[in-house]
Motif scaffolding. Structure first.
Motif, short mmCIF file in Angstrom:
data_model
loop_
_atom_site.label_atom_id
_atom_site.label_comp_id
_atom_site.label_asym_id
_atom_site.label_seq_id
_atom_site.Cartn_x
_atom_site.Cartn_y
_atom_site.Cartn_z
N ASN A 7 136.32 22.08 15.06
CA ASN A 7 135.24 21.47 15.82
C ASN A 7 134.83 20.21 15.09
O ASN A 7 134.64 20.23 13.88
CB ASN A 7 134.05 22.44 15.91
CG ASN A 7 132.98 21.95 16.84
OD1 ASN A 7 133.23 21.08 17.68
ND2 ASN A 7 131.79 22.50 16.71
N VAL A 8 134.71 19.13 15.81
CA VAL A 8 134.32 17.87 15.20
C VAL A 8 133.11 17.34 15.95
O VAL A 8 133.15 17.19 17.16
CB VAL A 8 135.46 16.83 15.24
CG1 VAL A 8 135.03 15.55 14.58
CG2 VAL A 8 136.71 17.38 14.58
N ARG A 9 132.05 17.10 15.23
CA ARG A 9 130.87 16.49 15.83
C ARG A 9 130.74 15.11 15.22
O ARG A 9 130.41 14.97 14.05
CB ARG A 9 129.62 17.32 15.54
CG ARG A 9 129.64 18.64 16.23
CD ARG A 9 128.31 19.37 16.01
NE ARG A 9 128.47 20.74 16.42
CZ ARG A 9 128.70 21.73 15.58
NH1 ARG A 9 128.76 21.51 14.31
NH2 ARG A 9 128.85 22.95 16.03
N GLU A 10 131.07 14.11 16.02
CA GLU A 10 131.02 12.74 15.53
C GLU A 10 129.94 11.99 16.28
O GLU A 10 129.87 12.05 17.49
CB GLU A 10 132.34 12.03 15.75
CG GLU A 10 133.47 12.69 15.00
CD GLU A 10 134.72 12.70 15.83
OE1 GLU A 10 135.61 11.91 15.51
OE2 GLU A 10 134.81 13.48 16.77
N GLU A 50 137.84 16.35 2.25
CA GLU A 50 136.62 15.64 2.57
C GLU A 50 136.87 14.49 3.51
O GLU A 50 138.00 14.04 3.68
CB GLU A 50 135.91 15.17 1.30
CG GLU A 50 136.71 14.20 0.46
CD GLU A 50 136.00 13.88 -0.85
OE1 GLU A 50 134.76 13.96 -0.92
OE2 GLU A 50 136.69 13.55 -1.81
N ILE A 51 135.79 14.03 4.12
CA ILE A 51 135.83 12.87 4.99
C ILE A 51 135.68 11.65 4.09
O ILE A 51 134.74 11.56 3.30
CB ILE A 51 134.69 12.90 6.03
CG1 ILE A 51 134.76 14.18 6.86
CG2 ILE A 51 134.75 11.67 6.92
CD1 ILE A 51 133.52 14.43 7.70
N CYS A 131 146.16 15.07 6.92
CA CYS A 131 145.34 13.88 7.15
C CYS A 131 145.02 13.79 8.64
O CYS A 131 145.92 13.80 9.48
CB CYS A 131 146.08 12.61 6.70
SG CYS A 131 145.13 11.10 6.96
N PHE A 132 143.74 13.72 8.94
CA PHE A 132 143.26 13.47 10.30
C PHE A 132 142.50 12.15 10.24
O PHE A 132 141.70 11.94 9.31
CB PHE A 132 142.33 14.59 10.78
CG PHE A 132 143.01 15.92 10.88
CD1 PHE A 132 143.70 16.25 12.04
CD2 PHE A 132 142.98 16.83 9.84
CE1 PHE A 132 144.33 17.48 12.15
CE2 PHE A 132 143.61 18.05 9.94
CZ PHE A 132 144.29 18.38 11.10
N THR A 133 142.75 11.26 11.17
CA THR A 133 142.11 9.94 11.14
C THR A 133 141.19 9.74 12.34
O THR A 133 141.39 10.32 13.40
CB THR A 133 143.16 8.81 11.16
OG1 THR A 133 143.90 8.88 12.37
CG2 THR A 133 144.11 8.93 9.98
N CYS A 134 140.19 8.93 12.13
CA CYS A 134 139.24 8.55 13.17
C CYS A 134 139.20 7.03 13.17
O CYS A 134 138.67 6.42 12.25
CB CYS A 134 137.87 9.14 12.85
SG CYS A 134 136.62 8.79 14.09
N SER A 147 137.69 6.97 18.28
CA SER A 147 138.30 8.20 18.76
C SER A 147 137.96 9.40 17.87
O SER A 147 137.52 9.23 16.74
CB SER A 147 139.81 8.03 18.83
OG SER A 147 140.34 7.85 17.53
N ARG A 148 138.22 10.55 18.39
CA ARG A 148 138.04 11.78 17.61
C ARG A 148 139.12 11.85 16.53
O ARG A 148 140.13 11.19 16.62
CB ARG A 148 138.15 12.99 18.53
CG ARG A 148 137.06 13.04 19.56
CD ARG A 148 136.91 14.47 20.07
NE ARG A 148 135.78 14.58 20.94
CZ ARG A 148 134.52 14.78 20.52
NH1 ARG A 148 134.27 14.87 19.24
NH2 ARG A 148 133.53 14.89 21.37
N PHE A 149 138.87 12.67 15.53
CA PHE A 149 139.87 12.85 14.49
C PHE A 149 141.14 13.43 15.11
O PHE A 149 141.09 14.37 15.88
CB PHE A 149 139.36 13.80 13.40
CG PHE A 149 138.41 13.17 12.45
CD1 PHE A 149 137.05 13.17 12.70
CD2 PHE A 149 138.85 12.57 11.29
CE1 PHE A 149 136.16 12.60 11.83
CE2 PHE A 149 137.96 11.99 10.40
CZ PHE A 149 136.61 12.00 10.67
N ALA A 150 142.27 12.84 14.74
CA ALA A 150 143.57 13.31 15.20
C ALA A 150 144.55 13.20 14.04
O ALA A 150 144.34 12.39 13.13
CB ALA A 150 144.05 12.46 16.38
N ALA A 151 145.59 14.00 14.06
CA ALA A 151 146.60 13.92 13.00
C ALA A 151 147.09 12.49 12.92
O ALA A 151 147.39 11.86 13.94
CB ALA A 151 147.75 14.87 13.30
#
Length: 161
Positions: A7-10, A50-51, A131-134, A147-151
């Motif tokens: 779950n990502v709350r951005e 971590e972010i 690694c997930f990037t935004c 965008s939401r975090f994605a691989a």
């Protein structure tokens, strides 16, 4: 062994770059570490996932490093570990992301041994880098969307052995 964002709350969302905003902007990632294998695994070492704020282009080497101590934490198949990471984002960081000069990444590294290592503590050591990037995207009407975090990220930042 894999890490998944559940779950990502951005608070970085569709916005025109001149739109007023209050800071800090809070980014939250709920994540899970799961053993997808058919046997137990023992976490030997890890970084603290971590972010992070990263300037683009991405550096060749990932920003994470192993912690100093060995965990040796068992992770049975089907028994995931869950956690949450929260990071405030400053106006300067937010503006750099909207300008396409930077990104937020959620990344880390885990080393583990499986049951086949047996009594040989020097047995096969496996490694999971994730690694997930935004990053930003510009839509056809000029709206800037973060965008939401994605691989993503460089190939050297994501690895499964």
């Amino acid at each position: 062994m894999g890490v998944e964002k559940t779950n990502v709350r951005e608070m970085l969302y569709a916005a025109r770059s001149d739109e007023p905003r209050s800071f800090p902007v809070i980014v939250q990632v709920d994540w899970v570490l799961a053993n997808h294998g058919r046997t137990p695994a023992w976490i030997i070492n890890s970084s603290r996932p971590e972010i992070r704020f990263v300037r683009l282009p991405y550096p060749a080497e990932p920003p994470y490093r192993f912690e100093e101590t060995e965990d040796n934490t068992p992770l049975p198949q089907g028994s995931p570990l869950t956690a949450q990471e929260i990071r405030p984002t400053s106006r300067e960081e937010h503006d750099a992301i909207l300008a396409g000069e930077a990104a937020l990444v959620f990344c880390g590294i885990i080393s583990y041994r499986d049951v086949f290592a047996g009594l040989d503590v020097q047995g096969d050591l496996h490694e999971t880098r994730f690694c997930f990037t935004c990053e930003r995207a510009i839509l056809s009407d000029g709206l800037i969307w973060v965008s939401r975090f994605a691989a993503g990220g460089p190939a050297s930042w994501t690895k499964y052995t």
